[in-house]
Design an enzyme around this catalytic site. Sequence first.
Site, PDB file in Angstrom:
ATOM      1  N   SER A 181       0.845  -1.197   0.000  1.00  0.00           N
ATOM      2  CA  SER A 181       0.000   0.000   0.000  1.00  0.00           C
ATOM      3  C   SER A 181       0.872   1.236   0.000  1.00  0.00           C
ATOM      4  O   SER A 181       1.955   1.251   0.603  1.00  0.00           O
ATOM      5  CB  SER A 181      -0.912   0.026   1.226  1.00  0.00           C
ATOM      6  OG  SER A 181      -1.612   1.272   1.286  1.00  0.00           O
ATOM      7  N   TYR A 240      -2.716  -0.678  10.049  1.00  0.00           N
ATOM      8  CA  TYR A 240      -2.811  -1.257   8.708  1.00  0.00           C
ATOM      9  C   TYR A 240      -1.554  -0.964   7.898  1.00  0.00           C
ATOM     10  O   TYR A 240      -0.995  -1.867   7.260  1.00  0.00           O
ATOM     11  CB  TYR A 240      -4.030  -0.691   7.986  1.00  0.00           C
ATOM     12  CG  TYR A 240      -4.128  -1.096   6.530  1.00  0.00           C
ATOM     13  CD1 TYR A 240      -4.677  -2.322   6.164  1.00  0.00           C
ATOM     14  CD2 TYR A 240      -3.680  -0.242   5.521  1.00  0.00           C
ATOM     15  CE1 TYR A 240      -4.770  -2.692   4.832  1.00  0.00           C
ATOM     16  CE2 TYR A 240      -3.760  -0.613   4.185  1.00  0.00           C
ATOM     17  CZ  TYR A 240      -4.315  -1.833   3.842  1.00  0.00           C
ATOM     18  OH  TYR A 240      -4.394  -2.194   2.525  1.00  0.00           O
TER      19      TYR A 240
END
Length: 253
Positions: free
Chosen positions: A145, A158
């Site tokens: 990400s 996350y």
Amino acid sequence: MSMRLAGRTALVTGATSNIGRAIAEAYAAQGAHVVVSGRSAERGEEVVAGIRARGGRADFVQADLDGGAAASQTLAEQATRALGGRIDILVNNAGIYPADSTEATDEKTFDQVYAVNVKAPFFLTAAVAPAMAEAGGGAIINLGSWIARLGIPVGALYSSTKGAMETLTRAWAAEFGPRGVRVNAISPGVVLAPAPGEEHPAEVMMKGTPANRMGTPEEIANAAVYLAADESAFVHGVVLDVDGGRTTVAVVA
């Protein structure tokens, strides 16, 4: 026109929606036999039915990748059977994203996010990669990400798991590459399926980037096809940014 993944088999985790679904559909369109994996049998069968309706090959294998090594091993075994005895391509896509602040994150949530986002793909790779090597090679694609490298004020938990997956990508490339298994990752920007006429709150994160818009699941799937196909035969251990320039170019907004 020849299909780039003809004759190959693929397991895509978290393939019942968004990026995972788009990757499964793209692989099938390029000739691969795909196992669509996820928690929801209803959504999984819908994805499979769509692929088959377009002439592709797909099967659904239900899995709740809770981080336990047994769950990952079971998925590897069931997918291998469904695919006729081998997995050529593994996409570690399944993950969960609680957007809580650090102070609002309790220990249970911390353990769950690391279990699903890091521990589950770790043990799934451990189950699949050696068999790939024994069969002559394969490709593993992890999902990272953009927020693993560019901090934002929410989602620290996350983003740290995605940083772990990007590090594992490089370590696994070193470990399995000499045995014929290429390991790479994709780092998506803000990606959501488009909703005509609606502006999603996350769109502001892409304002002022070179793309100046959110990405689509299909654009990430295109990169996943490339990393699985022969065109990327000399590509090992990279994290491919498919983020509209979010992490590489100064944002002017």
